[in-house]
Scaffold this motif. Structure first.
Motif, mmCIF file in Angstrom:
data_model
loop_
_atom_site.group_PDB
_atom_site.id
_atom_site.type_symbol
_atom_site.label_atom_id
_atom_site.label_comp_id
_atom_site.label_asym_id
_atom_site.label_seq_id
_atom_site.Cartn_x
_atom_site.Cartn_y
_atom_site.Cartn_z
ATOM 1 N N THR A 152 -13.006 8.192 2.176
ATOM 2 C CA THR A 152 -12.870 8.342 3.577
ATOM 3 C C THR A 152 -13.367 7.506 4.758
ATOM 4 O OG1 THR A 152 -15.661 10.014 4.045
ATOM 5 C CG2 THR A 152 -13.354 10.808 3.904
ATOM 6 N N PRO A 153 -13.347 7.263 5.175
ATOM 7 C CA PRO A 153 -14.310 6.281 6.452
ATOM 8 C C PRO A 153 -15.698 5.684 6.356
ATOM 9 C CG PRO A 153 -12.332 7.158 7.521
ATOM 10 C CD PRO A 153 -12.527 7.882 6.881
ATOM 11 N N CYS A 182 0.792 -1.138 -0.033
ATOM 12 C CA CYS A 182 -0.242 -0.268 0.111
ATOM 13 C C CYS A 182 0.474 1.038 -0.259
ATOM 14 C CB CYS A 182 -1.224 -0.442 1.040
ATOM 15 S SG CYS A 182 -2.218 -1.322 0.977
ATOM 16 N N GLU A 184 -0.701 5.095 -0.476
ATOM 17 C CA GLU A 184 -2.356 4.896 -0.196
ATOM 18 C C GLU A 184 -2.246 3.935 1.112
ATOM 19 O OE1 GLU A 184 -4.951 6.808 -0.905
ATOM 20 O OE2 GLU A 184 -3.767 8.054 -2.627
ATOM 21 N N THR A 185 -1.685 4.505 2.319
ATOM 22 C CA THR A 185 -1.664 3.640 3.361
ATOM 23 C C THR A 185 -3.087 3.496 4.103
ATOM 24 O OG1 THR A 185 -1.664 5.622 4.951
ATOM 25 C CG2 THR A 185 0.168 4.630 4.320
ATOM 26 N N ARG A 186 -4.335 4.370 3.280
ATOM 27 C CA ARG A 186 -5.156 4.707 3.397
ATOM 28 C C ARG A 186 -6.417 3.460 2.901
ATOM 29 N NH1 ARG A 186 -8.197 9.865 2.471
ATOM 30 N NH2 ARG A 186 -6.974 9.779 0.580
ATOM 31 N N GLU A 224 -6.558 0.584 4.873
ATOM 32 C CA GLU A 224 -7.713 0.929 6.529
ATOM 33 C C GLU A 224 -8.998 0.491 5.602
ATOM 34 O OE1 GLU A 224 -7.133 5.593 7.474
ATOM 35 O OE2 GLU A 224 -4.787 4.546 8.029
ATOM 36 N N LEU A 225 -9.435 0.889 4.584
ATOM 37 C CA LEU A 225 -10.715 0.629 4.107
ATOM 38 C C LEU A 225 -10.640 -0.427 4.427
ATOM 39 C CD1 LEU A 225 -10.790 2.658 0.989
ATOM 40 C CD2 LEU A 225 -11.424 3.410 2.928
#
Length: 268
Positions: free
Chosen positions: A114-115, A6, A11-13, A16-17
């Motif tokens: 977003t979360p 990632c 994209e560390t996010r 997270e997804l």
């Protein structure tokens, strides 16, 4: 291993997804992420086109609008609309290409998401014609694979599906599909006769203006998504190059469930 890949994608996010979409279950997130990567090699035909402004997917935009709505509900749910366009050119109704376009927008959406608590899908099929039934049957393989990929290889928690304005010939097909679904999925499928009924489930501030909502029009939001897909075209191409962490050969029934068996779908 997942995190390193990632980071390469900047994209560390992205990771997270997957973790959030799997209810913080790291092992399941890893399995789903590996399935997401493996799909790029196993189903290259579904991922080979990375633009909505160039053929063949530009033609799909004359047949179907695909638009994740900008605002979340109060609970933090993302609503995505799939609308068969009124008076679409018959030649644009390429169902297999529509599956590719849906997966492309799903990839693009992950770049900015977003979360969220989960997803609600709204399928407006009120403009469908009888000829579409034969086209769906002809592209059954792509449709089936697209359904399995959506549930097994993407970090989404599907909370509800609303099908709006289904003509009798589509409603009968949906009833047949319902007979193949487990009870959990059946409870999440709603048939609405008109778009106004969505206001009983989705706040007006989230819905587009022509559906009694306070957002911009469907055409405007869909156009913005087409532009966004082109803006991140390099990123979308890079997604096709990522590889699963595991080197074993995947059995499709392990990743996506038995082909065509909706009871095998594992949806939170």
């Amino acid at each position: 291993m997942l995190l390193r890949r990632c980071v390469v994608l900047h994209e560390t996010r992205f990771l997270e997804l997957f973790v959030r979409g799997c209810r913080m279950d790291a092992a399941r997130a890893r399995t789903k992420f590996d399935a997401f990567c493996a799909a790029r090699a196993r189903h290259r035909d579904l991922y080979q086109h990375r633009s909505l402004s160039q053929p063949p997917l530009s033609d799909v935009c004359e047949f179907m609008d695909i638009l994740p709505l900008p605002k979340l509900t109060d609970e933090g749910v993302r609503v995505t609309i799939f609308r068969i366009r009124p008076q679409y050119p018959e030649g644009s109704a390429d169902v297999a290409a529509a599956v590719r376009a849906v997966l492309l927008v799903s990839d693009a959406r992950m770049r900015d998401e977003t979360p969220i608590l989960g997803d609600v899908f709204v399928w407006d099929v009120s403009a469908a014609r009888g000829s579409l039934v034969g086209r769906v049957a002809a592209a059954a393989g792509a449709v089936r694979r697209g359904i399995h990929l959506a549930h097994a290889a993407y970090p989404q928690r599907l909370l509800r599906i609303h099908v709006v304005g289904a003509p009798p010939f589509i409603a009968s097909t949906l009833q047949l599909m319902r007979s193949c679904m487990n009870e959990k999925i059946k409870r999440r499928l709603y048939l609405n006769s008109k778009v106004e009924e969505l206001l009983d489930h989705i706040p007006a501030r989230v819905l587009p203006a022509e559906w009694g909502g306070q957002e911009e029009s469907i055409d405007t939001i869909a156009r913005k998504w087409r532009v966004r897909v082109d803006e991140i075209r390099d990123y979308l191409r890079d997604l096709n190059e990522i590889l699963p962490a595991k080197t074993k050969s995947y059995d499709e029934s392990d990743i996506y469930g038995a082909v065509g068996a909706f009871r095998k779908l594992d949806i939170d």
